[in-house]
Design a protein around this motif. Structure first.
Motif, PDB file in Angstrom:
ATOM      1  N   GLU A  55       5.439 -54.045 -58.924  1.00 50.84           N
ATOM      2  CA  GLU A  55       4.202 -53.992 -58.163  1.00 50.84           C
ATOM      3  C   GLU A  55       3.367 -55.249 -58.367  1.00 50.84           C
ATOM      4  O   GLU A  55       2.403 -55.479 -57.646  1.00 50.84           O
ATOM      5  CB  GLU A  55       3.388 -52.749 -58.580  1.00 50.84           C
ATOM      6  N   LYS A  60       5.780 -53.123 -48.841  1.00 50.78           N
ATOM      7  CA  LYS A  60       4.603 -52.333 -48.421  1.00 50.78           C
ATOM      8  C   LYS A  60       4.961 -51.224 -47.427  1.00 50.78           C
ATOM      9  O   LYS A  60       4.153 -50.813 -46.604  1.00 50.78           O
ATOM     10  CB  LYS A  60       3.589 -53.268 -47.779  1.00 50.78           C
ATOM     11  N   ARG A 104       7.773 -44.683 -49.464  1.00 53.26           N
ATOM     12  CA  ARG A 104       7.145 -43.941 -50.545  1.00 53.26           C
ATOM     13  C   ARG A 104       7.012 -42.455 -50.176  1.00 53.26           C
ATOM     14  O   ARG A 104       7.122 -41.591 -51.032  1.00 53.26           O
ATOM     15  CB  ARG A 104       5.751 -44.512 -50.818  1.00 53.26           C
ATOM     16  N   SER A 126       7.723 -42.235 -55.216  1.00 52.48           N
ATOM     17  CA  SER A 126       7.442 -43.503 -55.916  1.00 52.48           C
ATOM     18  C   SER A 126       8.527 -43.842 -56.926  1.00 52.48           C
ATOM     19  O   SER A 126       8.937 -45.006 -57.089  1.00 52.48           O
ATOM     20  CB  SER A 126       6.090 -43.396 -56.626  1.00 52.48           C
TER      21      SER A 126
END
Length: 725
Positions: free
Chosen positions: A370, A497, A502, A507
């Motif tokens: 991330e 992104k 997700r 996640s």
């Protein structure tokens, strides 16, 4: 009645014919002497032209050239042109002996002198050289020399020995009151010169007191009873040097001198002195061997210094050969040890670099996907580069230090060999100035160039490991690594992104997939990097080994140059030695002609002399038959005969030569083409057997050993000793 000698001559003439017309042997002898002199001078000049030898085989502070030149000082100039006068003049007899032995007293008696050279009890009384004729013995000149062995008498000793090269015969005068080491050394040196020696033992029984003089006249033999031990000592030292005396006489020099003075008992004194025996030996030398002795003296004035030169050359050649064998083995051993050290150090470095790279293969498992992966990756690559740089520098230091210790230890005694260059240029490049500049150039660039900057940094580090200092090779490496890293950053390491991923995968799964994809991108990069490192390792190892081989080849080149010099010395020594052999053959022919054996002289094929001991002569088959049946006993030197060598048993010539050494028949214990062990069952001093062994080995070009069961002594009888030829 026909005399035995006449009958032997008659039989010899009947079997082998009359002697050919004798020709003047001197021109042939002069030419042979000149050839030897020319060979020695030319050989020495050729050796000097090839340069000096290695310091390890120099004799002390002297170089070989200086030492060799000192050996050739004794060669007369011009010997050949002046040799024609050697046949004229008196037989030159040099009297030598220990100081106070009675030498000058004997000289005064033989020359009917006034007695002015007779000592008064002090050492070093006669300190000059005096030449006088012998009364009633024309054709013989006697030379009185200073005594040897006195305290602080080095100058006298040198003056005495300077007369040796000019002597036809040496008379050594000893006494019965002492025999010291100085006299032994002088006798051994005289034997080394190869001069024929007549041993005279002077009885020092003082006759100046009337009572002692009367006792001597009544019983002269009583004065000679205790001289055997001293005479044996003289003969023993001669034998140890490989020499046999030309005659052995005991005299009373003081009685002989009193016999020349105005004294009522003068005639009786002269008769009891036994000096007539010495005169008989000298008369025989003059009448039968004067020309031969002069020929030998003329030959040895050139031959002896050349033999000393050859001995010096042989010693230096052997020493240099040993030196080179050690050096060649040293270079081989050193090159192998250095090669193993280089291989080992490269393998250790490769293993450490592999470990550094392998530790990054799990980086993706803990990376924060991330965050800014570009920055994180650049930081990891910077750490990797730092570790690789430190590893390379450490191994470079270890290799350099190890090679320095190895080379300095092994080459500590070889100052004439070039030392290999350590540290090695092919093993550098870590932390170079260019890499520092490249790292600095990467700082401050925009995010769009971040991928290229990371690739440039890693490429520069790899280039440093490869030992590439800059330029196109380094740019190529930078481009390759940079493109790979740039591709990684542009795809796998870009920001992710996608919200749907997700939503549907969760996640944790997205993180796992991103790390998996990151790992899939990283591993090829690390594989490429490892491949580059392995290629660098092999190239650097090969370059390092090649550089060391070049330096060892230079070291081997130095040794090869010295090996060439050694071979040249051997060739020069062989040429001079062949000239010595030619002179020995010419000398043997001359002695035979001068002794009336002209026919036998023409049958000589080759010969080698050991001055003062014997001459080994190879005759034709007919000549050998003649020499075996009728030995040339008239020669002033012992001449040993053999026929042509038989194929396969060249050493067998030593057996026929040994037949002439003693009355006992020699027998062989071992006989091959290159080795002969001969045993003579007769008491013979070891010095003589050693000399004969050396002569036969040289003559037959094989290993010959002569043994005898006798202890090292030389029996001699002093009473009524007959003169010996």
């Amino acid at each position: 009645m026909i005399e035995a000698q006449d009958f032997s001559t008659y039989v010899r003439y009947s079997w082998f014919g009359a002697e050919p017309t004798a020709h003047d042997p001197w021109p042939h002898l002069r030419k042979a002497v000149g050839r030897l002199q020319d060979a020695a001078v030319a050989g020495d000049r050729a050796i000097r032209s090839r340069g000096e030898i290695a310091p390890q085989v120099q004799a002390g502070a002297e170089s070989f050239g200086d030492l060799a030149a000192s050996c050739l000082v004794g060669v007369p100039e011009p010997a050949v042109e002046s040799a024609g006068n050697a046949r004229t003049g008196d037989l030159r007899v040099v009297f030598m002996g220990r100081t106070q032995a009675g030498k000058s007293t004997l000289i005064e008696a033989l020359s009917a002198g006034s007695g002015d050279r007779i000592g008064d009890g002090r050492q070093r009384f006669s300190r000059d050289v005096c030449v006088r004729p012998i009364v009633n013995l024309p054709g013989v000149a006697i030379v009185d020399t200073p005594g040897v062995g006195a305290h602080d008498g080095d100058e006298d000793r040198q003056l005495a020995f300077e007369q040796l090269p000019h002597a036809d015969l040496v008379v050594w005068v000893g006494s019965n009151n002492s025999f010291q080491e100085e006299a032994a050394q002088a006798l051994r040196l005289i034997a080394v010169y190869g001069k024929p020696v007549v041993v005279v033992l002077n009885c020092r029984y003082d006759l100046l007191h009337p009572i002692r003089r009367d006792d001597f006249l009544k019983d002269p033999r009583a004065a000679f009873r205790d001289v055997a031990g001293d005479l044996n000592a003289v003969l023993r030292h001669l034998a140890r040097a490989g020499a046999r005396p030309a005659g052995v006489v005991t005299v009373h020099a003081q009685a002989a001198f009193l016999g020349t003075q105005d004294h009522p008992d003068a005639a009786l004194m002269w008769a009891h002195s036994d000096v007539a025996k010495l005169l008989a030996v000298l008369a025989e030398e003059r009448d039968r061997r004067a020309d031969q002795r002069r020929a030998i003296a003329f030959v040895d004035r050139v031959r002896n210094p050349v033999i000393r030169y050859l001995a010096t050359l042989d010693t230096a050649t052997e020493s240099l050969g040993t030196h080179l064998e050690q050096g060649e083995g040293l270079v081989r051993d050193l090159s192998q040890r250095v090669a193993r050290q280089i291989d080992r150090q490269h393998e250790l470095l490769a293993a450490e670099l592999d470990g550094i790279i392998e530790s990054r293969r799990s980086w993706h498992a803990s990376a924060d996907v991330e965050s800014d992966l570009n920055a994180a990756w650049r930081k990891e690559m910077s750490s990797l580069n730092s570790e690789m740089e430190q590893a390379g520098a450490r191994h470079h230091r270890d290799l350099t230090a190890g090679l320095e210790v190895t080379i300095s230890t092994v080459l500590s005694d070889w100052t004439n060999l070039p030392t290999p260059n350590v540290p090695l240029g092919e093993f550098t490049g870590f932390g170079s100035v260019w890499l520092n500049r490249a790292s600095q150039a990467a700082v401050g660039l925009g995010a769009g160039a971040a991928a290229w900057v990371g690739g440039a940094l890693l490429g520069g580090k790899v280039g440093g490991l490869l030992g590439i200092e800059g330029g196109p090779p380094l740019m190529a490496v930078t481009a390759v690594v940079g493109a790979v890293i740039g591709g990684l950053v542009a795809t796998a390491l870009g920001p992710v992104k996608d919200g749907l991923a997700r939503l549907f995968l969760g996640s944790a799964e997205v993180l796992r997939r991103r790390r998996a994809e990151l790992g899939a991108r990283i591993h090829p990069i690390l594989d490429d990097l490892q491949s580059e490192i392995n290629q660098w390792r092999e190239e650097t190892r090969a370059a390092t080994q090649s550089a060391m081989r070049t330096q060892f080849e230079a070291m081997s080149g130095v040794l090869a140059g010295q090996r060439s010099i050694q071979r040249w010395w051997c060739e020069v020594g062989t040429e001079i030695n062949e000239a010595v052999g030619d002179l020995d053959a010419a000398t043997a022919r001359t002695l035979l002609r001068l002794s009336g054996r002209t026919g036998l002289a023409e049958e000589v094929l080759r010969a080698r002399r050991e001055p003062g001991s014997a001459t080994a002569v190879e005759y034709t088959r007919e000549g050998f038959s003649q020499a075996a049946l009728f030995p040339p006993d008239e020669s002033c030197e012992l001449m040993l005969a053999t026929g042509p060598a038989k194929p396969g048993v060249r050493a067998g010539q030593a057996l026929s030569l040994a037949i002439g050494l003693s009355a006992a028949a020699p027998r062989t214990l071992r006989l091959t083409d290159r080795q002969a062990n001969i045993h003579i069952e007769e008491p013979i001093p070891s010095g003589l057997t050693d000399t004969w062994s050396s002569l036969f080995s040289l003559f037959t070009a094989s290993q010959v050993r002569i043994t005898t069961p006798a202890p090292d002594h030389h029996p001699a009888s002093c009473d009524h000793q007959e003169p010996q030829a």
